[in-house]
Enzyme design. Structure first.
Site, PDB file in Angstrom:
ATOM      1  N   ASP A   1      26.298  29.292  19.566  1.00 43.46           N
ATOM      2  CA  ASP A   1      25.747  28.680  18.255  1.00 43.46           C
ATOM      3  C   ASP A   1      26.035  29.849  17.300  1.00 43.46           C
ATOM      4  OD1 ASP A   1      24.735  27.164  16.655  1.00 43.46           O
ATOM      5  OD2 ASP A   1      22.510  27.285  17.396  1.00 43.46           O
TER       6      ASP A   1
ATOM      7  N   ASP B   1      29.730  24.470  14.430  1.00 43.73           N
ATOM      8  CA  ASP B   1      29.288  25.615  14.797  1.00 43.73           C
ATOM      9  C   ASP B   1      28.662  26.006  16.141  1.00 43.73           C
ATOM     10  OD1 ASP B   1      27.486  24.292  13.896  1.00 43.73           O
ATOM     11  OD2 ASP B   1      26.259  25.873  12.722  1.00 43.73           O
ATOM     12  N   GLU B   2      28.541  24.930  16.946  1.00 48.19           N
ATOM     13  CA  GLU B   2      28.257  24.996  18.351  1.00 48.19           C
ATOM     14  C   GLU B   2      28.720  24.333  19.253  1.00 48.19           C
ATOM     15  OE1 GLU B   2      24.193  23.673  18.867  1.00 48.19           O
ATOM     16  OE2 GLU B   2      24.128  22.385  17.149  1.00 48.19           O
TER      17      GLU B   2
END
Length: 362
Positions: A16, A110-111
């Protein structure tokens, strides 16, 4: 709990990025470093898309109306988003993941989850891989990532949240079942705000409270999710890391700080939604035939209107004009529109359905 031989445990990493959009802005604009930054519009209707850690200290969070954020943090600096840049950085990060395993399930820019169970060198651990990935992300992008390592998705995601920002946390099989006991249920992936309310009303506040419930009771109260809640309170999660998640639909919606009263206001608000949907659709090369418009009024009543074409929607302009046509069927409304959403579905990888049935909704 049944005991597996240690080798039969899966090895899952959840990566993350830390305050991703805001961190990219601070990286590219040195004058923003160390300052409270919000990515998003500062206008009356703006919404915070991401907040830097300096802003979070003041309680600024993503999805918060910009007006509220500015009240909480008077020195907050608003920055316009640059999705093309975030997407490019996300691509760099994904390329790094691909050096370690083909089993990558992105949740957003983003993860992502990575399953490295069958992709470790002899003697290599998943924790070493997570360390290496974080170091390479930092080297390549100058940004920090937090990582969680565990034997299932649920615990890996919980772990990545433990030592943010720039942290690493490992939850081993012997620690997993008890790791969840002291956590509040709102921290659990798959337990949203509405479910938290419902659980709290039953006196279920922590993992320990959840574990104390009978499976039958949870099934009765939460349907098929009951089994999942029973499992996660014991650190059990059988969900696979799915790299090829097929999207059934792509949608975007927004809740407005001030209700939209005129058709013209609604038209203007639909443009960025169509843009967001179309960007995703183009990137994944999806072709969809059904456009759905969702409207929630100020009294929280909700309506949807859909239209299915005989061909795939060909452009963002076409998507937007169909959304406009659908909007004229239900708007303007004296109650005012509180939320608008556009969804594209009916992708060509789905079974073709009986068109006559769908035309009822045209």
């Amino acid at each position: 709990m049944q005991h597996h031989s240690i080798t039969s445990y899966r090895k899952i990493i959840h990566i993350d990025m830390d305050a991703f959009y805001a961190s990219v802005e601070q990286r590219d604009h040195p004058e923003l470093r160390g300052k409270p930054v919000a990515v998003g519009g500062s206008s009356l209707r703006g919404v915070v898309a991401a907040a830097s850690y300096e802003a979070r200290v003041f309680g600024v969070r993503s999805a918060m109306p910009s007006v509220t954020a500015a009240r909480l943090c008077p020195d907050l600096i608003f920055v316009k988003h640059r999705f093309d840049v975030y997407r490019a950085v996300s691509g760099q990060i994904r390329d790094i993941f691909a050096d370690y395993t083909p089993l990558i399930e992105p949740l957003s820019l983003d993860e992502a989850y990575l399953d490295v169970t069958d992709h470790l060198w002899p003697g290599q651990t998943a924790t070493q891989v997570a360390r290496e990935i974080r170091a390479r992300i930092k080297e390549t992008t100058q940004l920090t990532a937090s990582a969680g390592v565990s034997y299932n998705k649920f615990l890996a995601k919980l772990a990545s949240d433990q030592n943010k920002p720039d942290g690493l946390c490992v939850i081993t099989p012997d620690k997993g079942p008890d790791f969840v006991l002291s956590l509040s249920v709102g921290k659990f992936h798959g337990v949203g705000p509405a479910t938290v309310k419902k659980m709290n009303a039953m006196g279920i506040h922590t993992g320990a409270d959840l574990r104390a419930q009978e499976l039958e009771f949870l099934r009765r109260r939460f349907g098929k999710s009951g089994q999942y809640y029973w499992n996660i309170s014991r650190g059990i999660d059988h969900r696979q890391v799915r790299p090829d998640r097929i999207r059934k639909s792509v949608g975007a919606e927004n809740t407005y700080f001030t209700d939209l009263m005129t058709l013209d206001e609604c038209y203007q608000a639909l443009a960025p939604l169509a843009d967001k949907v179309w960007r995703h659709v183009s990137k994944h090369e999806l072709q969809g035939r059904t456009v759905t418009l969702k409207v929630k009024f100020a009294d929280f009543q909700q309506v949807t209107r859909a239209r299915t074409l005989h061909h795939s929607v060909g452009s963002e302009q076409e998507l937007l004009s169909i959304a406009h046509e659908l909007a004229t069927l239900v708007l303007p409304d004296p109650r005012g529109a509180r939320l608008l959403g556009i969804t594209l579905s009916g992708f060509d990888h789905e079974e073709p359905r009986d068109d006559a049935q769908l035309d009822l909704f045209d």
